[in-house]
Structure formats: C-alpha cells, structure tokens
Design a protein around this motif. Structure first.
Motif, short mmCIF file in Angstrom:
data_model
loop_
_atom_site.label_atom_id
_atom_site.label_comp_id
_atom_site.label_asym_id
_atom_site.label_seq_id
_atom_site.Cartn_x
_atom_site.Cartn_y
_atom_site.Cartn_z
N ILE A 59 -2.48 19.02 -53.83
CA ILE A 59 -1.27 18.68 -54.58
C ILE A 59 -0.94 17.20 -54.43
CG2 ILE A 59 1.25 19.01 -54.59
CD1 ILE A 59 0.70 21.99 -54.10
N TRP A 60 -1.10 16.67 -53.25
CA TRP A 60 -0.81 15.24 -53.05
C TRP A 60 -1.85 14.36 -53.73
CZ3 TRP A 60 3.74 13.59 -52.30
CH2 TRP A 60 4.65 14.40 -51.66
N PHE A 61 -3.09 14.84 -53.87
CA PHE A 61 -4.08 14.10 -54.65
C PHE A 61 -3.68 14.06 -56.12
CE2 PHE A 61 -7.31 14.46 -51.24
CZ PHE A 61 -7.75 13.14 -51.27
N VAL A 62 -3.18 15.17 -56.65
CA VAL A 62 -2.73 15.20 -58.04
C VAL A 62 -1.51 14.31 -58.21
CG1 VAL A 62 -1.75 16.69 -59.83
CG2 VAL A 62 -3.70 17.47 -58.50
N VAL A 63 -0.60 14.33 -57.26
CA VAL A 63 0.59 13.47 -57.32
C VAL A 63 0.19 12.01 -57.31
CG1 VAL A 63 2.62 12.76 -55.99
CG2 VAL A 63 2.18 15.17 -56.37
N SER A 64 -0.87 11.68 -56.58
CA SER A 64 -1.27 10.27 -56.48
C SER A 64 -1.85 9.72 -57.78
CB SER A 64 -2.28 10.09 -55.35
OG SER A 64 -3.50 10.70 -55.67
N ILE A 65 -2.14 10.57 -58.75
CA ILE A 65 -2.64 10.10 -60.04
C ILE A 65 -1.57 9.31 -60.78
CG2 ILE A 65 -3.40 10.88 -62.32
CD1 ILE A 65 -4.76 13.24 -60.93
N PHE A 66 -0.32 9.69 -60.63
CA PHE A 66 0.77 9.06 -61.36
C PHE A 66 1.27 7.83 -60.61
CE2 PHE A 66 0.86 13.65 -62.13
CZ PHE A 66 0.57 13.65 -63.48
N PRO A 67 1.31 6.67 -61.27
CA PRO A 67 1.69 5.42 -60.59
C PRO A 67 3.14 5.40 -60.10
CG PRO A 67 0.68 4.97 -62.73
CD PRO A 67 0.87 6.44 -62.63
N LYS A 68 4.02 6.14 -60.74
CA LYS A 68 5.43 6.12 -60.33
C LYS A 68 5.66 6.81 -58.99
CE LYS A 68 7.41 5.74 -64.91
NZ LYS A 68 8.33 6.31 -65.90
N THR A 69 4.70 7.58 -58.53
CA THR A 69 4.85 8.29 -57.26
C THR A 69 4.29 7.50 -56.08
OG1 THR A 69 2.73 9.43 -57.51
CG2 THR A 69 4.68 10.51 -58.45
N ASP A 70 3.93 6.27 -56.32
CA ASP A 70 3.28 5.47 -55.28
C ASP A 70 4.18 5.21 -54.07
OD1 ASP A 70 0.93 4.15 -54.47
OD2 ASP A 70 1.89 2.22 -54.88
N ASN A 71 5.49 5.15 -54.30
CA ASN A 71 6.41 4.82 -53.21
C ASN A 71 6.69 5.99 -52.27
OD1 ASN A 71 6.69 2.19 -54.06
ND2 ASN A 71 8.44 2.66 -55.37
N PHE A 72 6.36 7.21 -52.67
CA PHE A 72 6.63 8.35 -51.79
C PHE A 72 5.45 9.30 -51.69
CE2 PHE A 72 8.21 9.48 -55.96
CZ PHE A 72 7.74 10.76 -56.15
N ASN A 73 4.25 8.81 -51.87
CA ASN A 73 3.07 9.65 -51.77
C ASN A 73 2.61 9.73 -50.31
OD1 ASN A 73 0.75 11.08 -52.13
ND2 ASN A 73 -0.15 9.66 -53.59
N LEU A 74 2.64 10.92 -49.75
CA LEU A 74 2.28 11.11 -48.35
C LEU A 74 0.80 10.84 -48.08
CD1 LEU A 74 4.28 14.35 -47.55
CD2 LEU A 74 4.81 12.02 -46.85
N LEU A 75 -0.02 10.92 -49.10
CA LEU A 75 -1.44 10.67 -48.94
C LEU A 75 -1.75 9.21 -48.60
CD1 LEU A 75 -3.79 12.61 -49.11
CD2 LEU A 75 -4.17 11.88 -51.44
N LYS A 76 -0.80 8.32 -48.90
CA LYS A 76 -1.00 6.91 -48.55
C LYS A 76 -1.09 6.70 -47.05
CE LYS A 76 1.10 3.55 -50.57
NZ LYS A 76 2.12 2.68 -51.17
N LEU A 77 -0.53 7.61 -46.28
CA LEU A 77 -0.64 7.50 -44.83
C LEU A 77 -2.10 7.58 -44.37
CD1 LEU A 77 2.34 9.74 -43.68
CD2 LEU A 77 2.18 7.26 -43.54
#
Length: 122
Positions: A59-77
C-alpha cells in the motif's frame, strides 16, 4: 568482519548524516515489527501474517506513486537513506513522517494489546 573491513578501507572518512539515515531505517523496522505483531494477533497462520505485512508495504508503494504524498510517505524512511547521507534532506523535511510513524507504531501496538487481551489462549 564487516566492521573491520569498513574500518580498514575508510578509517579516515567522516559521514555527517549517518546516524540520521540509520535511525530512519530503524524506525521503519519498528513500524514493521508493530505491523507483524498486529498480524500475529489477527491471524493464526504465519502465511496470512506475511501477506498482511506485504499488503501494508505494498500500500505504501502504491501511495508513493503520487507526488502529493511525498511529505507523509512512510516508505521514505526506508528508501531515502542515500539522499540523507548526501545532505539533500534534513530532519525538518521528515517532521510529518516521524509523527505518522511514531503515531502509527503507538496506535497499532495499542490496538494489538487490546485485541490480545480479549483473546483466549488455547
């Protein structure tokens, strides 16, 4: 052995943001442990628990597709360690991700404890 190898070849190198990059991966690991514990309480099968954890990460990989979610994407950790080491991101850039990760860990653990206390052990 790996520590000696690293020390031998790069003993004079100083990596300025190493602690921050490592702590991000550590925090993501704690989040995954919380998700795994929650899956253990929900499901009896280890396979269902593995699918549950894979679904969470997916789910977090799918969320990371959208650029607007960059500020709260947990996968960035887990994925932006190299950019932290290069100094492209600071700790302030991860403020909302820290809040979400720590809040998620606490919430998932609270729910896990509540469900576990209501289950009977056979």
């Amino acid at each position: 052995m790996a520590y000696f190898y690293t020390w031998y070849y790069w003993r004079d190198e100083h990596v300025p943001f190493l602690a921050v990059a490592v702590s991000h991966l550590w925090l993501f690991g704690l989040l995954l442990i919380a998700v795994i514990l929650f899956g253990n309480v929900l499901f009896k099968s280890i396979y269902a628990n593995l699918l549950w954890t894979a679904l969470f990460v997916g789910i977090w990989f799918v969320v990371s597709i959208f650029p607007k979610t960059d500020n709260f994407n947990l996968l960035k950790l887990a994925t932006n360690g190299d950019q932290i080491l290069q100094g492209l991101y600071s700790v302030r850039d991860y403020k909302w991700i820290y809040i979400m990760a720590i809040g998620s860990i606490l919430f998932i653990q609270f729910i896990t404890i509540q469900i576990f206390n209501k289950k009977s052990i056979n």
